[in-house]
Scaffold this motif. Sequence first.
Motif, PDB file in Angstrom:
ATOM      1  N   ARG A  39       0.952  -1.163   0.063  1.00 45.01           N
ATOM      2  CA  ARG A  39      -0.183  -0.015  -0.149  1.00 45.01           C
ATOM      3  C   ARG A  39       0.870   1.341  -0.178  1.00 45.01           C
ATOM      4  N   ASN A  40       1.936   1.188   0.739  1.00 45.08           N
ATOM      5  CA  ASN A  40       2.564   2.339   0.746  1.00 45.08           C
ATOM      6  C   ASN A  40       3.566   2.591  -0.707  1.00 45.08           C
ATOM      7  N   ASN A  41       3.829   1.623  -1.287  1.00 46.93           N
ATOM      8  CA  ASN A  41       4.438   1.809  -2.899  1.00 46.93           C
ATOM      9  C   ASN A  41       3.520   2.298  -3.588  1.00 46.93           C
ATOM     10  N   TYR A  42       2.220   1.828  -3.275  1.00 44.76           N
ATOM     11  CA  TYR A  42       1.064   2.182  -4.354  1.00 44.76           C
ATOM     12  C   TYR A  42       0.706   3.750  -4.079  1.00 44.76           C
ATOM     13  N   GLU A  43       1.001   4.141  -2.804  1.00 42.99           N
ATOM     14  CA  GLU A  43       0.533   5.704  -2.384  1.00 42.99           C
ATOM     15  C   GLU A  43       1.704   6.576  -3.131  1.00 42.99           C
ATOM     16  N   ALA A  44       2.975   5.942  -2.893  1.00 45.30           N
ATOM     17  CA  ALA A  44       4.193   6.852  -3.690  1.00 45.30           C
ATOM     18  C   ALA A  44       4.006   6.681  -5.177  1.00 45.30           C
ATOM     19  N   SER A  45       3.356   5.753  -5.626  1.00 44.61           N
ATOM     20  CA  SER A  45       3.381   5.983  -7.158  1.00 44.61           C
ATOM     21  C   SER A  45       2.109   6.631  -7.578  1.00 44.61           C
ATOM     22  N   GLN A  46       1.242   6.744  -6.593  1.00 51.14           N
ATOM     23  CA  GLN A  46       0.162   7.932  -6.812  1.00 51.14           C
ATOM     24  C   GLN A  46       0.858   9.040  -6.696  1.00 51.14           C
ATOM     25  N   VAL A  47       1.587   9.495  -5.905  1.00 50.26           N
ATOM     26  CA  VAL A  47       2.292  10.828  -5.562  1.00 50.26           C
ATOM     27  C   VAL A  47       2.969  11.093  -7.034  1.00 50.26           C
ATOM     28  N   ASN A  48       3.928  10.029  -7.572  1.00 47.77           N
ATOM     29  CA  ASN A  48       4.650  10.248  -8.545  1.00 47.77           C
ATOM     30  C   ASN A  48       3.814  10.475 -10.000  1.00 47.77           C
ATOM     31  N   ASN A  49       2.735   9.962 -10.059  1.00 52.23           N
ATOM     32  CA  ASN A  49       1.959  10.105 -11.163  1.00 52.23           C
ATOM     33  C   ASN A  49       1.321  11.552 -11.316  1.00 52.23           C
ATOM     34  N   HIS A  50       2.279  12.391 -11.708  1.00 53.51           N
ATOM     35  CA  HIS A  50       1.770  13.856 -11.802  1.00 53.51           C
ATOM     36  C   HIS A  50       2.384  14.356 -12.988  1.00 53.51           C
ATOM     37  N   ILE A  51       1.996  15.317 -13.756  1.00 50.95           N
ATOM     38  CA  ILE A  51       2.965  15.842 -14.873  1.00 50.95           C
ATOM     39  C   ILE A  51       3.906  16.852 -14.605  1.00 50.95           C
ATOM     40  N   SER A  52       4.167  17.112 -13.223  1.00 56.38           N
ATOM     41  CA  SER A  52       5.143  17.910 -12.994  1.00 56.38           C
ATOM     42  C   SER A  52       6.479  16.994 -13.017  1.00 56.38           C
ATOM     43  N   LEU A  53       6.440  15.720 -12.544  1.00 55.53           N
ATOM     44  CA  LEU A  53       7.593  14.745 -12.624  1.00 55.53           C
ATOM     45  C   LEU A  53       7.798  14.545 -13.969  1.00 55.53           C
ATOM     46  N   ALA A  54       6.668  14.579 -14.947  1.00 57.05           N
ATOM     47  CA  ALA A  54       6.930  14.165 -16.191  1.00 57.05           C
ATOM     48  C   ALA A  54       7.597  15.491 -17.089  1.00 57.05           C
ATOM     49  N   GLY A  55       7.819  16.617 -16.315  1.00 57.60           N
ATOM     50  CA  GLY A  55       8.439  17.600 -17.057  1.00 57.60           C
ATOM     51  C   GLY A  55       7.318  18.534 -17.679  1.00 57.60           C
ATOM     52  N   GLY A  56       6.258  18.534 -17.477  1.00 51.31           N
ATOM     53  CA  GLY A  56       5.125  19.186 -18.314  1.00 51.31           C
ATOM     54  C   GLY A  56       4.783  20.708 -17.735  1.00 51.31           C
ATOM     55  N   MET A  57       5.270  20.708 -16.212  1.00 49.40           N
ATOM     56  CA  MET A  57       4.803  22.143 -15.656  1.00 49.40           C
ATOM     57  C   MET A  57       6.111  23.149 -15.834  1.00 49.40           C
ATOM     58  N   PRO A  58       5.362  24.357 -15.842  1.00 49.33           N
ATOM     59  CA  PRO A  58       6.395  25.773 -15.963  1.00 49.33           C
ATOM     60  C   PRO A  58       7.358  25.606 -14.755  1.00 49.33           C
ATOM     61  N   GLU A  59       8.438  26.229 -15.364  1.00 53.25           N
ATOM     62  CA  GLU A  59       9.629  26.274 -14.114  1.00 53.25           C
ATOM     63  C   GLU A  59       9.751  27.792 -13.849  1.00 53.25           C
ATOM     64  N   VAL A  60       9.914  28.154 -12.671  1.00 55.68           N
ATOM     65  CA  VAL A  60       9.927  29.505 -12.397  1.00 55.68           C
ATOM     66  C   VAL A  60      11.137  29.649 -11.306  1.00 55.68           C
TER      67      VAL A  60
END
Length: 431
Positions: A42-63
């Motif tokens: 369950r902890n591994n699944y929760e971590a994968s949920q946190v990682n599943n975000h566009i920011s980690l894919a490099g799609g968010m603006p950087e300021v």
Amino acid sequence: MKRLIFVAFLFINLANVKAQLLTLDDAIDIALKNNLDIEIARNNYEASQVNNHISLAGGMPEVVGTFTNRQSLTNLNQKLTNGTTIKRIGNSNNALNTGVDGSYLLFNGWRVKTTLQRLAALEAQRSVQINLQVQNVVASVMVKYYDIIRQERYMKTIQQSLNVTVQRKTLVDARQEVGLANNADTYQAQLDITASKQLLFSQELILNQAKADLMNLLMQRPDSSFIISDSIVVDKNISLEQVRENLRNNPEFLTAEEQIRINELIVKEIGAQRYPSVRLNGGFNYTRNQSTAGFTLLNQNSGPYLGLNMQLPIFNGGIVKRQQKVAEIEIKNAVLTRNMLENDLETVVVKAWQAYKNSLQRLDVEQENNRIAADLLNLVQQRFNLGVGTTVDLREAQRSFEEAGFRLVNLAYAAKVAEIELKRLASQLGN
């Protein structure tokens, strides 16, 4: 002797009154709540949920905000075109740079989209692994729970045989008092009682250790007191074809399937490095340079800026090509792993099915045989009580009764274990 057995039986019952009744559903619920392997999954699944975000894919603006303030002390020697010469030792200089810079990715060969898909696949894989741990824990608890029932049935059979032996000893003692029995029958009855008691004590140890193993699965104290009031009921309606069809839902198989997809997405991610990368840049900068001497005493600039940045890969020694080649090999390995797992699961299913059907066929025969053995023991005991049966006949009937009882509960347990394994492989435990 009867009084001692009655006192022991009463003591066991009084102890059981204080013990808590444990049902199979209760045991499964406790295990699922406390199992550490499930918690890790369950902890591994929760971590994968946190990682599943566009920011980690490099799609968010950087300021980025920057601030630099540099103070220096220099020796100045300047000659200007108009003939002026400036010389000064210990000239104080100050350079101040500050600003806010922003960058937004417009295109990089669809790598952001592919990375998002890979993160989603990893999350799905972690979710499947939770189900895998749940199925394994449920199966382990059920196997150990029914093993305890089996061991208790052993004890019951031994106790029934011991009661017959005690009655035989009582009858032999009574006959000896009136001169109708010899010492050999008395000694043999006493030896049989002792042997049955020793067997009962050994079986009690096995039962207590089986209970400790169950408590370990439930993450409870191994010496916890509980009783089980249940029987081994085998589901006789399992279909081999259904189990084979549901192998595609097996968590191990689904994990292997997801790994193939993850590796395919990694190949696409690497291949995206061959495409141009375009970024939109903008921000606001402030620059201030001040000096106590020299041609420029103060230079100050401030204002916004906006621009495009494009990087086009031309040559990097074939690194991307080699990385992509290795990733494609990993896909092949993932497919081979999936195929081997599918073959292994198919083999386990066939073996479990064979054990299941064989146990069921033998169980029907053994149930009738167990009834006959009980009737035989009752008949021989009545003959012995009437004085027309021998001690040898009664001991042989007891031995047949014990063996029949052991075989019956063993076959029922074997059929139940095979049933549990088939349902675990089909991911149907708890359904």
